[in-house]
Scaffold this motif. Structure first.
Motif, mmCIF file in Angstrom:
data_model
loop_
_atom_site.group_PDB
_atom_site.id
_atom_site.type_symbol
_atom_site.label_atom_id
_atom_site.label_comp_id
_atom_site.label_asym_id
_atom_site.label_seq_id
_atom_site.Cartn_x
_atom_site.Cartn_y
_atom_site.Cartn_z
ATOM 1 N N UNK A 29 16.469 0.323 -2.080
ATOM 2 C CA UNK A 29 17.341 0.148 -3.239
ATOM 3 C C UNK A 29 18.488 -0.824 -2.954
ATOM 4 N N UNK A 30 18.518 -1.364 -1.721
ATOM 5 C CA UNK A 30 19.551 -2.338 -1.371
ATOM 6 C C UNK A 30 20.853 -1.718 -0.906
ATOM 7 N N UNK A 31 20.851 -0.436 -0.649
ATOM 8 C CA UNK A 31 22.045 0.276 -0.184
ATOM 9 C C UNK A 31 22.050 0.290 1.344
ATOM 10 N N UNK A 66 0.574 1.858 -8.462
ATOM 11 C CA UNK A 66 0.204 3.022 -9.267
ATOM 12 C C UNK A 66 -0.865 3.903 -8.618
ATOM 13 N N UNK A 67 -1.938 3.328 -8.048
ATOM 14 C CA UNK A 67 -2.915 4.200 -7.383
ATOM 15 C C UNK A 67 -2.299 4.990 -6.217
ATOM 16 N N UNK A 68 -1.400 4.341 -5.477
ATOM 17 C CA UNK A 68 -0.729 5.048 -4.371
ATOM 18 C C UNK A 68 0.154 6.164 -4.914
ATOM 19 N N UNK A 82 10.396 0.396 -4.950
ATOM 20 C CA UNK A 82 9.702 -0.899 -4.958
ATOM 21 C C UNK A 82 9.341 -1.331 -6.374
ATOM 22 N N UNK A 83 9.095 -0.346 -7.250
ATOM 23 C CA UNK A 83 8.745 -0.647 -8.641
ATOM 24 C C UNK A 83 9.984 -0.896 -9.499
ATOM 25 N N UNK A 84 11.171 -0.721 -8.908
ATOM 26 C CA UNK A 84 12.408 -0.947 -9.649
ATOM 27 C C UNK A 84 12.866 0.235 -10.481
ATOM 28 N N UNK A 85 12.271 1.411 -10.220
ATOM 29 C CA UNK A 85 12.642 2.614 -10.966
ATOM 30 C C UNK A 85 13.680 3.397 -10.153
ATOM 31 N N UNK A 86 14.926 2.968 -10.247
ATOM 32 C CA UNK A 86 15.995 3.575 -9.453
ATOM 33 C C UNK A 86 16.178 5.055 -9.784
ATOM 34 N N UNK A 120 6.763 8.625 -2.418
ATOM 35 C CA UNK A 120 6.966 8.504 -3.860
ATOM 36 C C UNK A 120 8.307 7.836 -4.174
ATOM 37 N N UNK A 121 9.334 8.168 -3.405
ATOM 38 C CA UNK A 121 10.629 7.521 -3.588
ATOM 39 C C UNK A 121 10.577 6.039 -3.267
#
Length: 115
Positions: free
Chosen positions: A68-70, A2-4, A31-35, A25-26
């Motif tokens: 994202x594992x793609x 979050x700070x980053x 990494x946070x799981x927010x696809x 940001x992407x």
């Protein structure tokens, strides 16, 4: 993370459309799981249309796809970024966002010196 994220959002306000901020940001979102958010930054990178990007926007998209594992999409974007001007070398192997590809055989083949 979050700070980053907050720091990069502030930087993006100062320099809208900066490919490094958009990539970061992407990557944070992925990494946070927010696809959904990660894909929004991917689209922002894809829509950048200005001179002297030298593939940095496409490299950012490759990083997001990798996180994202793609894997296949990530490698395709990485290859495109190199054709657009990203330096092909050991820095790509040291890139923490691309590190998830080190065991992906087509990535290993791509990164193996030829000739």
């Amino acid at each position: 993370l979050e700070p980053a994220r907050e720091a990069f959002l502030e930087l993006l306000e100062e320099e809208p459309g900066d490919p490094v901020c958009l990539r970061s940001l992407g990557a944070i979102a992925a990494r946070a799981g927010d696809e959904r958010a990660a894909m929004e930054y991917d689209r922002a990178l894809a829509s950048l249309d200005r001179p002297y990007l030298f593939g940095r926007h496409t490299l950012g998209r490759a990083a997001i796809a990798a996180l994202l594992g793609e894997e296949e999409q990530a490698l395709s974007l990485l290859q495109t970024s190199v054709s657009q001007g990203v330096y092909f070398g050991t820095a790509l192997l040291a890139d923490p966002d691309l590190a998830v590809l080190v065991d992906y055989p087509p990535f290993v083949e791509f990164m193996t010196p030829q000739g």
